[in-house]
Design a protein around this motif. Structure first.
Motif, PDB file in Angstrom:
ATOM      1  N   ASP A   1       0.884  -1.171   0.000  1.00 34.17           N
ATOM      2  CA  ASP A   1       0.000   0.000   0.000  1.00 34.17           C
ATOM      3  C   ASP A   1       0.921   1.221   0.000  1.00 34.17           C
ATOM      4  O   ASP A   1       1.582   1.489   1.010  1.00 34.17           O
ATOM      5  CB  ASP A   1      -0.887  -0.042   1.244  1.00 34.17           C
ATOM      6  CG  ASP A   1      -1.960   1.016   1.216  1.00 34.17           C
ATOM      7  OD1 ASP A   1      -3.055   0.758   1.740  1.00 34.17           O
ATOM      8  OD2 ASP A   1      -1.697   2.110   0.688  1.00 34.17           O
ATOM      9  N   ILE A   2       0.966   1.926  -1.131  1.00 35.70           N
ATOM     10  CA  ILE A   2       1.970   2.969  -1.328  1.00 35.70           C
ATOM     11  C   ILE A   2       1.324   4.339  -1.468  1.00 35.70           C
ATOM     12  O   ILE A   2       0.325   4.497  -2.175  1.00 35.70           O
ATOM     13  CB  ILE A   2       2.824   2.642  -2.572  1.00 35.70           C
ATOM     14  CG1 ILE A   2       3.625   1.359  -2.316  1.00 35.70           C
ATOM     15  CG2 ILE A   2       3.757   3.800  -2.921  1.00 35.70           C
ATOM     16  CD1 ILE A   2       4.435   0.879  -3.497  1.00 35.70           C
ATOM     17  N   ARG A   3       1.926   5.300  -0.790  1.00 35.49           N
ATOM     18  CA  ARG A   3       1.491   6.696  -0.901  1.00 35.49           C
ATOM     19  C   ARG A   3       2.474   7.461  -1.782  1.00 35.49           C
ATOM     20  O   ARG A   3       3.689   7.334  -1.632  1.00 35.49           O
ATOM     21  CB  ARG A   3       1.395   7.337   0.473  1.00 35.49           C
ATOM     22  CG  ARG A   3       0.322   6.702   1.342  1.00 35.49           C
ATOM     23  CD  ARG A   3       0.242   7.330   2.708  1.00 35.49           C
ATOM     24  NE  ARG A   3      -0.787   6.723   3.526  1.00 35.49           N
ATOM     25  CZ  ARG A   3      -1.029   7.057   4.790  1.00 35.49           C
ATOM     26  NH1 ARG A   3      -0.314   7.990   5.367  1.00 35.49           N
ATOM     27  NH2 ARG A   3      -1.991   6.453   5.466  1.00 35.49           N
ATOM     28  N   GLN A   4       1.918   8.256  -2.675  1.00 33.07           N
ATOM     29  CA  GLN A   4       2.726   9.059  -3.584  1.00 33.07           C
ATOM     30  C   GLN A   4       2.318  10.513  -3.459  1.00 33.07           C
ATOM     31  O   GLN A   4       1.130  10.817  -3.295  1.00 33.07           O
ATOM     32  CB  GLN A   4       2.524   8.595  -5.029  1.00 33.07           C
ATOM     33  CG  GLN A   4       2.938   7.165  -5.300  1.00 33.07           C
ATOM     34  CD  GLN A   4       2.601   6.752  -6.713  1.00 33.07           C
ATOM     35  OE1 GLN A   4       1.488   6.335  -7.001  1.00 33.07           O
ATOM     36  NE2 GLN A   4       3.564   6.866  -7.604  1.00 33.07           N
ATOM     37  N   LEU A   5       3.289  11.399  -3.530  1.00 30.29           N
ATOM     38  CA  LEU A   5       3.026  12.824  -3.490  1.00 30.29           C
ATOM     39  C   LEU A   5       3.087  13.359  -4.909  1.00 30.29           C
ATOM     40  O   LEU A   5       4.109  13.237  -5.585  1.00 30.29           O
ATOM     41  CB  LEU A   5       4.057  13.531  -2.611  1.00 30.29           C
ATOM     42  CG  LEU A   5       3.783  15.006  -2.312  1.00 30.29           C
ATOM     43  CD1 LEU A   5       2.433  15.166  -1.623  1.00 30.29           C
ATOM     44  CD2 LEU A   5       4.901  15.588  -1.478  1.00 30.29           C
ATOM     45  N   SER A   6       1.995  13.921  -5.367  1.00 27.86           N
ATOM     46  CA  SER A   6       1.909  14.440  -6.731  1.00 27.86           C
ATOM     47  C   SER A   6       1.417  15.878  -6.689  1.00 27.86           C
ATOM     48  O   SER A   6       0.992  16.346  -5.628  1.00 27.86           O
ATOM     49  CB  SER A   6       0.948  13.573  -7.553  1.00 27.86           C
ATOM     50  OG  SER A   6      -0.391  13.830  -7.149  1.00 27.86           O
ATOM     51  N   PRO A   7       1.456  16.584  -7.825  1.00 23.86           N
ATOM     52  CA  PRO A   7       0.901  17.953  -7.843  1.00 23.86           C
ATOM     53  C   PRO A   7      -0.546  18.008  -7.380  1.00 23.86           C
ATOM     54  O   PRO A   7      -1.012  19.042  -6.894  1.00 23.86           O
ATOM     55  CB  PRO A   7       1.046  18.349  -9.313  1.00 23.86           C
ATOM     56  CG  PRO A   7       2.200  17.553  -9.798  1.00 23.86           C
ATOM     57  CD  PRO A   7       2.086  16.223  -9.082  1.00 23.86           C
ATOM     58  N   ALA A   8      -1.257  16.897  -7.512  1.00 23.70           N
ATOM     59  CA  ALA A   8      -2.664  16.860  -7.097  1.00 23.70           C
ATOM     60  C   ALA A   8      -2.796  16.597  -5.608  1.00 23.70           C
ATOM     61  O   ALA A   8      -3.894  16.660  -5.064  1.00 23.70           O
ATOM     62  CB  ALA A   8      -3.409  15.785  -7.888  1.00 23.70           C
ATOM     63  N   GLY A   9      -1.697  16.291  -4.960  1.00 27.53           N
ATOM     64  CA  GLY A   9      -1.735  16.001  -3.531  1.00 27.53           C
ATOM     65  C   GLY A   9      -1.265  14.599  -3.234  1.00 27.53           C
ATOM     66  O   GLY A   9      -0.566  13.983  -4.030  1.00 27.53           O
ATOM     67  N   MET A  10      -1.651  14.083  -2.077  1.00 22.34           N
ATOM     68  CA  MET A  10      -1.234  12.739  -1.676  1.00 22.34           C
ATOM     69  C   MET A  10      -2.162  11.723  -2.324  1.00 22.34           C
ATOM     70  O   MET A  10      -3.384  11.817  -2.210  1.00 22.34           O
ATOM     71  CB  MET A  10      -1.300  12.609  -0.152  1.00 22.34           C
ATOM     72  CG  MET A  10      -0.675  11.338   0.386  1.00 22.34           C
ATOM     73  SD  MET A  10       1.102  11.292   0.171  1.00 22.34           S
ATOM     74  CE  MET A  10       1.616  12.551   1.333  1.00 22.34           C
ATOM     75  N   GLU A  11      -1.575  10.760  -2.987  1.00 22.31           N
ATOM     76  CA  GLU A  11      -2.338   9.700  -3.612  1.00 22.31           C
ATOM     77  C   GLU A  11      -1.934   8.368  -3.006  1.00 22.31           C
ATOM     78  O   GLU A  11      -0.814   8.188  -2.552  1.00 22.31           O
ATOM     79  CB  GLU A  11      -2.101   9.689  -5.129  1.00 22.31           C
ATOM     80  CG  GLU A  11      -2.538  10.972  -5.823  1.00 22.31           C
ATOM     81  CD  GLU A  11      -2.271  10.957  -7.307  1.00 22.31           C
ATOM     82  OE1 GLU A  11      -2.804  11.820  -8.020  1.00 22.31           O
ATOM     83  OE2 GLU A  11      -1.526  10.076  -7.761  1.00 22.31           O
TER      84      GLU A  11
END
Length: 122
Positions: A97-107
């Motif tokens: 279960d991975i969290r990614q930080l993108s321009p849209a926010g935390m995914e």
């Protein structure tokens, strides 16, 4: 994000193998990690997991024989398999279960590795 599982192979009953799984890519954090397996003609089943809170759970059929662990710094998860039995033969998959930080926010997403084949000869 990619998960790469390795370490499978052919082993005699009673032997040991250590599976590894490396997560790579745009990773902000990893919470739950787990190993599943799928034997030929059967449904995929969970083997062991480490929850986001750090709780370790094993299915009854591997308790006392398998050990799951993780290296947070290296984004890796391991499965030490001892006293292997013929019925442990399966393709083993890691999942995270991975969290990614993108321009849209935390995914957040759940990712699976490609599987590694474990064959135990009796």
């Amino acid at each position: 994000v990619q998960l790469q599982a390795s370490g499978g192979g052919l082993v005699q009953a009673g032997g040991s193998l250590r599976l590894s799984c490396l997560a790579s890519g745009n990773i902000f954090g990893i919470t739950r990690v787990a190993w599943y397996r799928q034997a030929q003609g059967k449904e995929r089943e969970m083997v062991a997991e480490i929850t986001g809170g750090g709780t370790i759970n094993y299915e009854d059929f591997v308790k006392g024989r398998f050990t799951i662990s993780r290296d947070h710094a290296k984004n890796m998860v391991f499965l030490q398999m001892n006293t292997l039995k013929a019925e442990d033969t399966a393709v083993y998959y890691c999942t995270a279960d991975i969290r990614q930080l993108s321009p849209a926010g935390m995914e957040r997403g759940v990712y699976w590795g490609q599987g590694t084949l474990v064959t135990v000869s009796s």
